[in-house]
Enzyme design. Structure first.
Site, mmCIF file in Angstrom:
data_model
loop_
_atom_site.group_PDB
_atom_site.id
_atom_site.type_symbol
_atom_site.label_atom_id
_atom_site.label_comp_id
_atom_site.label_asym_id
_atom_site.label_seq_id
_atom_site.Cartn_x
_atom_site.Cartn_y
_atom_site.Cartn_z
ATOM 1 N N HIS A 59 4.267 -17.178 8.317
ATOM 2 C CA HIS A 59 3.588 -15.919 7.948
ATOM 3 C C HIS A 59 2.186 -16.257 7.454
ATOM 4 O O HIS A 59 1.981 -16.557 6.277
ATOM 5 C CB HIS A 59 4.407 -15.222 6.852
ATOM 6 C CG HIS A 59 3.859 -13.906 6.392
ATOM 7 N ND1 HIS A 59 4.628 -12.772 6.314
ATOM 8 C CD2 HIS A 59 2.630 -13.530 5.957
ATOM 9 C CE1 HIS A 59 3.890 -11.764 5.859
ATOM 10 N NE2 HIS A 59 2.676 -12.210 5.634
ATOM 11 N N HIS A 61 -2.007 -15.032 7.872
ATOM 12 C CA HIS A 61 -2.984 -14.059 8.379
ATOM 13 C C HIS A 61 -4.181 -14.817 8.954
ATOM 14 O O HIS A 61 -5.268 -14.829 8.383
ATOM 15 C CB HIS A 61 -3.369 -13.089 7.261
ATOM 16 C CG HIS A 61 -2.200 -12.279 6.777
ATOM 17 N ND1 HIS A 61 -1.664 -11.246 7.515
ATOM 18 C CD2 HIS A 61 -1.425 -12.385 5.659
ATOM 19 C CE1 HIS A 61 -0.626 -10.722 6.860
ATOM 20 N NE2 HIS A 61 -0.456 -11.402 5.745
ATOM 21 N N GLU A 68 -7.835 -3.744 1.324
ATOM 22 C CA GLU A 68 -7.307 -2.668 0.476
ATOM 23 C C GLU A 68 -8.296 -2.214 -0.598
ATOM 24 O O GLU A 68 -8.104 -1.183 -1.225
ATOM 25 C CB GLU A 68 -5.996 -3.098 -0.206
ATOM 26 C CG GLU A 68 -4.819 -3.208 0.743
ATOM 27 C CD GLU A 68 -4.531 -4.634 1.153
ATOM 28 O OE1 GLU A 68 -5.491 -5.428 1.266
ATOM 29 O OE2 GLU A 68 -3.352 -4.969 1.382
ATOM 30 N N HIS A 222 8.447 -11.616 0.903
ATOM 31 C CA HIS A 222 7.943 -11.329 -0.457
ATOM 32 C C HIS A 222 9.119 -11.014 -1.402
ATOM 33 O O HIS A 222 8.974 -10.245 -2.356
ATOM 34 C CB HIS A 222 6.940 -10.164 -0.489
ATOM 35 C CG HIS A 222 5.859 -10.222 0.543
ATOM 36 N ND1 HIS A 222 5.204 -11.385 0.860
ATOM 37 C CD2 HIS A 222 5.302 -9.251 1.326
ATOM 38 C CE1 HIS A 222 4.287 -11.124 1.805
ATOM 39 N NE2 HIS A 222 4.342 -9.848 2.108
ATOM 40 N N ARG A 225 8.678 -11.263 -5.212
ATOM 41 C CA ARG A 225 7.517 -10.610 -5.817
ATOM 42 C C ARG A 225 7.822 -9.997 -7.189
ATOM 43 O O ARG A 225 6.895 -9.757 -7.963
ATOM 44 C CB ARG A 225 6.903 -9.581 -4.876
ATOM 45 C CG ARG A 225 7.642 -8.286 -4.744
ATOM 46 C CD ARG A 225 6.943 -7.389 -3.730
ATOM 47 N NE ARG A 225 5.522 -7.294 -4.002
ATOM 48 C CZ ARG A 225 4.564 -7.226 -3.055
ATOM 49 N NH1 ARG A 225 4.853 -7.262 -1.792
ATOM 50 N NH2 ARG A 225 3.322 -7.105 -3.398
ATOM 51 N N ASP A 283 1.805 -16.812 3.321
ATOM 52 C CA ASP A 283 0.976 -15.597 3.301
ATOM 53 C C ASP A 283 -0.507 -15.994 3.286
ATOM 54 O O ASP A 283 -1.347 -15.271 2.742
ATOM 55 C CB ASP A 283 1.329 -14.712 2.091
ATOM 56 C CG ASP A 283 1.014 -13.236 2.321
ATOM 57 O OD1 ASP A 283 0.557 -12.872 3.425
ATOM 58 O OD2 ASP A 283 1.205 -12.448 1.380
ATOM 59 N N SER A 287 -4.366 -10.891 1.615
ATOM 60 C CA SER A 287 -4.994 -10.397 0.398
ATOM 61 C C SER A 287 -3.954 -10.377 -0.706
ATOM 62 O O SER A 287 -2.765 -10.179 -0.460
ATOM 63 C CB SER A 287 -5.517 -8.979 0.617
ATOM 64 O OG SER A 287 -4.445 -8.108 0.915
#
Ligand code: ZN
Length: 389
Positions: A59, A61, A68, A222, A225, A283, A287
């Site tokens: 995972h 990006h 955001e 996640h 989290r 990740d 962001s």
């Protein structure tokens, strides 16, 4: 050709001292070898080092993500050096919240670029929202037509940033993805992004309750989290589900409730979750937006791929797990779950993707991807096209 001699090996199962002969992109031989002297043979003395499978990061990006907090909060693209310094030799790229200014065509091109630069790459089609963005008309045809597509993700649920998909929408998406995976001989995973929403895994459980689609088709991420989601993830995994822990974390001063991935992994194991059901991903370049109590955006951080390697190391050094167990969530487990047959394990005939670490400190020493030396003695031997100098 590369010969690695007399090196303690974790495949990730402990194998004692071994020799490796790497030819082209494969491990041509793993086992005792006589000393040979050939031209063009690079010999690495393995004493004081450990040989481990190159890490798999499922995972990332790679094209950048975020946004955001407005256009200036879009995160940068991934560069090859960050992959190498993370000890990662295989990754899966995905879009995130923004499926408009970040395109799947761009994601595919970026994945192909990283592959040309020396690592192995795949992608997820889709992004956070439904209707799903795609390249060829739908998830099913993307899986069938584009070799690099392994599934759909990250599709957001239980998050204020999701498209608030209905149960019917999610069932249809899961069915299409399963069919596409079967027909293309690929994993066909639905990779769900879980937000902080109180619904947690309920939307996923409802799909499982009301359709015939098996749990193995879903990989929610996640899960660490917040403590409530981790607890729910533990019972989901005990009942047969797969769960993914995120290694990048917002700084503690942001008030994050995230549990470090290494600690979360240990908690899951202590709670009776079989190690085979847990993966870890970075990740990277994602962001890490921060919101105040009223849900108003207050600042932005960026995920780092290197956090995956650090989580593995912390699992050994801080949580006291044995090396083989600590490696599973970022080597053998993702290879099996993503159906990447020649990845994630060291054996004769497997891809020559391996990392060497210092035995005493577990510091990254050497990175070899598809038989090519990308890092040696802690120094980069390769850089991305625009990272010269
Ligand atoms: Zn996410």
């Amino acid at each position: 050709m590369i010969l690695i001699q007399n090196i303690e090996t974790y495949a990730p199962t402990p194998m004692g001292r071994q020799d490796f002969l790497l030819m082209g992109e494969r491990i041509a031989h793993l086992g005792p070898l006589p000393s040979v002297n050939l031209p063009d043979l690079e010999v690495i003395d393995g004493r004081g080092l450990l040989a481990l499978p190159g890490l798999i990061d499922g995972h990332v990006h790679i094209l950048g993500a975020g946004g955001e907090g407005g256009f200036a909060s879009r995160t940068p693209e991934l560069m090859l050096s960050e992959v190498i310094q993370a000890g990662v030799t295989t990754l899966v790229g995905c879009l995130g919240t923004d499926g408009i200014t970040r395109s799947l065509a761009g994601l595919l091109a970026k994945a192909r670029g990283l592959e040309e630069e020396g690592i192995s790459t795949w992608i997820y089609t889709g992004s956070y929202g439904l209707p799903i963005v795609n390249l060829t008309g739908g998830v099913e045809s993307d899986l069938l037509i584009i070799d690099k597509v392994l599934g759909v993700g990250e599709v957001a649920i239980s998050d204020h940033r999701s498209s608030q998909p209905t149960h019917e929408d999610l069932c249809r998406l899961a069915g299409e993805t399963r069919r596409g995976g079967m027909l293309s001989g690929k994993a066909g995973l639905v990779h769900f992004h879980l937000g902080d929403g109180s619904r947690g895994l309920a939307p996923l459980r409802r799909i499982l309750d009301e359709t015939e689609i098996p749990m193995s088709q879903f990989l929610p991420t996640h899960i660490n989290r917040n403590p409530e989601l981790l607890m729910e993830g533990g019972s989901y995994a005990r009942s047969g589900g797969l769960v993914d822990l995120t290694t990048s974390a917002p700084p503690p001063e942001s008030g994050t409730r995230q549990i470090a991935a290494s600690r979360a992994y240990k908690q899951l194991l202590d709670g009776g979750v079989p190690a085979e059901r847990v993966t870890m991903t970075s990740d990277g370049q994602g962001s890490l937006p921060e919101y105040d109590a009223g849900g108003v955006y207050s600042g932005m951080g960026v995920g780092r791929m290197r956090s995956l390697f650090e989580a593995f190391r912390e699992a050994v050094q801080s949580e006291g797990l044995d090396l083989g167990t600590a490696l599973l969530p970022c080597t053998e487990n993702p290879a099996r779950i993503l159906k990447l047959g020649r990845k994630g394990r060291l054996a004769t005939g497997q891809d020559a993707d391996l990392i060497l670490v210092e035995r005493d400190t577990l510091a990254l020493h050497t990175v070899i991807a598809k038989g090519r030396l990308l890092m040696s003695k802690g120094e980069l031997k390769a850089r991305g096209t625009f990272e010269r100098g």
